[in-house]
Write an enzyme that holds these catalytic residues in place. Sequence first.
Site, short mmCIF file in Angstrom:
data_model
loop_
_atom_site.label_atom_id
_atom_site.label_comp_id
_atom_site.label_asym_id
_atom_site.label_seq_id
_atom_site.Cartn_x
_atom_site.Cartn_y
_atom_site.Cartn_z
N GLY A 8 0.99 -1.78 -0.50
CA GLY A 8 0.10 -0.15 0.11
C GLY A 8 0.79 1.01 0.14
O GLY A 8 1.92 1.04 -0.08
N ASN A 9 0.20 2.16 0.21
CA ASN A 9 1.12 3.36 -0.02
C ASN A 9 1.42 3.43 1.03
O ASN A 9 2.85 4.69 1.85
CB ASN A 9 -0.34 5.03 0.66
CG ASN A 9 -1.12 5.28 -1.10
OD1 ASN A 9 -0.11 5.26 -2.04
ND2 ASN A 9 -2.53 4.63 -1.12
N ASP A 102 -5.73 -1.90 -6.48
CA ASP A 102 -5.71 -2.53 -4.19
C ASP A 102 -7.41 -2.42 -4.05
O ASP A 102 -8.04 -3.59 -3.79
CB ASP A 102 -5.34 -2.20 -3.68
CG ASP A 102 -5.62 -0.03 -3.97
OD1 ASP A 102 -5.60 0.17 -4.43
OD2 ASP A 102 -5.38 0.71 -2.58
N ARG A 103 -8.05 -1.37 -5.40
CA ARG A 103 -9.06 -1.32 -5.36
C ARG A 103 -10.23 -2.31 -5.85
O ARG A 103 -10.82 -2.57 -5.65
CB ARG A 103 -10.03 0.24 -5.70
CG ARG A 103 -9.44 1.84 -5.19
CD ARG A 103 -9.43 2.24 -5.37
NE ARG A 103 -11.46 2.85 -5.84
CZ ARG A 103 -11.70 4.08 -6.66
NH1 ARG A 103 -10.58 4.57 -7.52
NH2 ARG A 103 -12.68 4.06 -6.61
N ASP A 122 -12.21 0.99 1.72
CA ASP A 122 -10.86 0.55 1.75
C ASP A 122 -10.28 2.35 3.09
O ASP A 122 -10.19 3.00 1.92
CB ASP A 122 -10.06 0.55 0.79
CG ASP A 122 -8.86 -0.67 1.16
OD1 ASP A 122 -8.12 -0.15 1.98
OD2 ASP A 122 -8.45 -0.77 0.46
N THR A 125 -4.61 4.67 3.85
CA THR A 125 -3.84 6.23 3.86
C THR A 125 -4.75 7.23 2.92
O THR A 125 -4.77 8.17 3.59
CB THR A 125 -2.52 6.41 3.11
OG1 THR A 125 -1.60 5.54 3.42
CG2 THR A 125 -2.08 7.62 2.55
#
Length: 250
Positions: A8-9, A102-103, A122, A125
């Site tokens: 992820g971020n 990711d989405r 979700d 961040t």
Amino acid sequence: MMLLLDIGNTNLRWALSDGGPPGEVRVLRHGGAVPLDLLADWERLAAPERVVASNVGGASVAAAIGRTTQAYWGLDVEFVRTRPHFGALRIAYADPERFGVDRWLALVAAHRLVPDAALVVDAGTAATFDLLFADGRHLGGLILPGVEMMRASLLAGTRIPRIESEPTDEPWAIDTGPAVAAGSLQALAALASRLYDRMEQRVQAQPSLVLTGGDAERLIPAMDRPCRVIPDLVLRGLVEVTRGDAPGIG
């Protein structure tokens, strides 16, 4: 055995899977590189057959992870990319490259796990909200700053003092720190409720509200619609797209 990665971020999540649901999920902050704790864990890990990843954390962490899996096991990372169609799932974006992987993976997993219409939130961040019909049609979604980004941007743009605080069970706060903390959670929860109600009107039935991401549990006290937390939703999506796929998903 597959090694699954959700980059992820801010955080990196990883787990092992034998083709079924992911096993124990480890969560680490990556800082754009390979966390030292990850190296320690992987040194003790038996060699997986495949390494499959979702990456929205940037090229530097992806490259670093790739060098590590090559050095440890001689394996390239198979980075998943968003597809416009996957089984019955059809995303609303005209350009799939603009829809975060990711989405997309969260929708893949939600469509598998939830039999009816769904709102997938979700809370990471960034906080993303995606609406999905039961037949797999994606209506679209919304994006807001996540809890910590919302708080940080407010504090950076005002003279409000930095106070580490979490909201109480009260509906509103009586001090500045809790007011900032509660506001960030209530904003995300309020949008979730609004979209949930719009979806319920559209399909004439109660949709499922699925929460995932690092701040999903923090949102629960602020939610006023029935919800379900699936913390490993993106990893579950990775399992789904690897079923029947040959190595080299990207």
